[in-house]
Design an enzyme around this catalytic site. Structure first.
Site, short mmCIF file in Angstrom:
data_model
loop_
_atom_site.label_atom_id
_atom_site.label_comp_id
_atom_site.label_asym_id
_atom_site.label_seq_id
_atom_site.Cartn_x
_atom_site.Cartn_y
_atom_site.Cartn_z
N ASN A 11 -18.01 -0.67 -0.37
CA ASN A 11 -16.92 0.19 -0.85
C ASN A 11 -15.62 -0.25 -0.16
OD1 ASN A 11 -15.16 2.21 -1.56
ND2 ASN A 11 -16.07 3.76 -0.22
N LYS A 13 -12.66 0.76 -0.71
CA LYS A 13 -11.64 1.81 -0.63
C LYS A 13 -10.29 1.26 -1.14
CE LYS A 13 -14.27 3.58 3.21
NZ LYS A 13 -14.44 4.69 4.11
N HIS A 98 -17.67 10.39 -3.67
CA HIS A 98 -17.52 9.88 -2.30
C HIS A 98 -16.82 10.95 -1.46
CE1 HIS A 98 -16.01 7.55 1.10
NE2 HIS A 98 -17.03 6.74 0.86
N GLU A 100 -14.49 10.91 0.57
CA GLU A 100 -13.02 10.88 0.57
C GLU A 100 -12.46 11.49 -0.72
OE1 GLU A 100 -12.59 6.74 1.61
OE2 GLU A 100 -13.44 7.22 3.57
N GLU A 170 -24.32 10.12 2.86
CA GLU A 170 -23.27 9.69 3.77
C GLU A 170 -22.76 10.89 4.57
OE1 GLU A 170 -21.26 5.80 2.45
OE2 GLU A 170 -20.24 7.45 1.48
N GLY A 176 -16.40 5.87 8.77
CA GLY A 176 -15.19 5.30 9.36
C GLY A 176 -14.94 5.75 10.78
N SER A 213 -20.53 4.06 8.91
CA SER A 213 -20.36 3.14 10.04
C SER A 213 -21.52 2.16 10.19
CB SER A 213 -20.13 3.92 11.34
OG SER A 213 -18.92 4.65 11.25
C1 PEP Z 1 -17.95 4.48 2.96
O1 PEP Z 1 -16.79 4.27 2.67
O2 PEP Z 1 -18.73 4.86 2.08
C2 PEP Z 1 -18.39 4.24 4.34
C3 PEP Z 1 -19.63 4.48 4.67
O3 PEP Z 1 -17.44 3.75 5.21
P1 PEP Z 1 -17.71 3.11 6.67
O4 PEP Z 1 -18.83 2.12 6.50
O5 PEP Z 1 -16.42 2.46 7.04
O6 PEP Z 1 -18.12 4.23 7.57
#
Ligand code: PEP
Length: 266
Positions: A11, A13, A98, A100, A170, A176, A213
């Site tokens: 992803n 973003k 997601h 976000e 998630e 992040g 992460s």
């Molecule tokens: C994500 O954007 O779905 C995500 C898991 O980000 P990160 O790996 O940066 O935590």
């Protein structure tokens, strides 16, 4: 029945416009080869879907998707992008819900369900994200939140639709932040999701990815748990070398149990 493919989903973003996406593809392609039972998925920003799809064309293990779509095919939705539009430039998948989108843009469970249903109707595979915030986790509400997020999607779909759905767990507190759930934490919630799906006769149909992460150093550790069918990765997917390393480490670690949850040709 086919072996369950292991899915590595990137992803990006709001990173990598079309030029950077092409440059990524040029660097990334020679670093990986198609592998039986492994799929590589990319979710670039909408403006880069076309460029990336073209640049990665010819790799049967790679699929490109959108990060967000509207549920209506067209109309007066300024700033919106529809499923037929992203499909026209090469998307075969879309992220839905997601964290976000849910927490920064106020996307509701009902909207997530509508988008999921619309994607399926248009032949696009939805990768539906669920997960609890830190406050919800600390308040002992993880299970309640996950069940609620799933319920709206379950209500909106027919059982047979689930052959084409992928889920991602998630935890919001891990996205992040550099903190990630332990393999046991992740496996426990994946089990909870399967149990919830099982109450609706869809237990074994759906791959469930873990995200939060994940990096080249912890992917193998996380994927030791058979409950995880792959990973959804943000930060560590932005650099072609880092992403190739993560994919390589994860692929070596995982011994896939045989089983079937649908065809998933996306
Ligand atoms: C994500 O954007 O779905 C995500 C898991 O980000 P990160 O790996 O940066 O935590």
């Amino acid at each position: 029945m086919m072996d369950r493919p292991l899915i590595f989903a990137a992803n990006w973003k709001m990173n990598h416009g079309p030029g950077e996406a092409r440059a990524f593809a040029r660097k990334f392609l020679p670093l990986t080869s198609p592998l039986q039972g492994r799929r590589l998925w990319f979710f670039p920003p909408a403006v880069s879907i076309g460029a990336l799809s073209e640049a990665l064309h010819g790799r049967p293990d790679i699929t490109v998707g959108a990060q967000n779509v509207h549920w209506e095919p067209k109309g007066a939705f300024t700033g919106g992008i529809s499923i037929p539009m992203v499909a026209e430039v090469g998307a075969r998948l879309t992220l839905v819900g997601h964290s976000e989108r849910r927490h920064l843009f106020g996307e509701t469970d009902e909207q997530v369900a509508r988008k999921t249903r619309a994607a399926l109707k248009a032949g696009i595979t939805p990768l539906v994200c669920v997960g609890e915030t830190l406050a919800e986790r600390d308040g002992g509400r993880t299970e309640q939140v996950i069940v609620r997020q799933l319920a709206s999607v379950i209500q909106a779909l027919q059982i047979e639709d689930w052959d084409k759905v992928v889920l991602a767990y998630e935890p919001v507190w891990a996205i992040g932040t550099g903190k990630n759930a332990t393999p046991d934490d992740a496996a426990q919630i994946h089990e909870l999701i399967r149990m919830e799906l099982g109450r609706h006769e869809i237990r074994n149909r759906v791959p469930i990815l873990y995200g939060g992460s994940v990096n080249a150093g912890n992917v193998a550790w996380l994927l030791t748990r058979p409950q995880l069918d792959g990973v959804l990765v943000g930060g560590a997917s932005l650099d072609p070398d880092t992403w190739a390393e993560l994919v390589d480490q994860g692929s070596r670690a995982k011994v896939r149990p045989s089983g079937g949850y649908g065809v998933l040709e996306a």
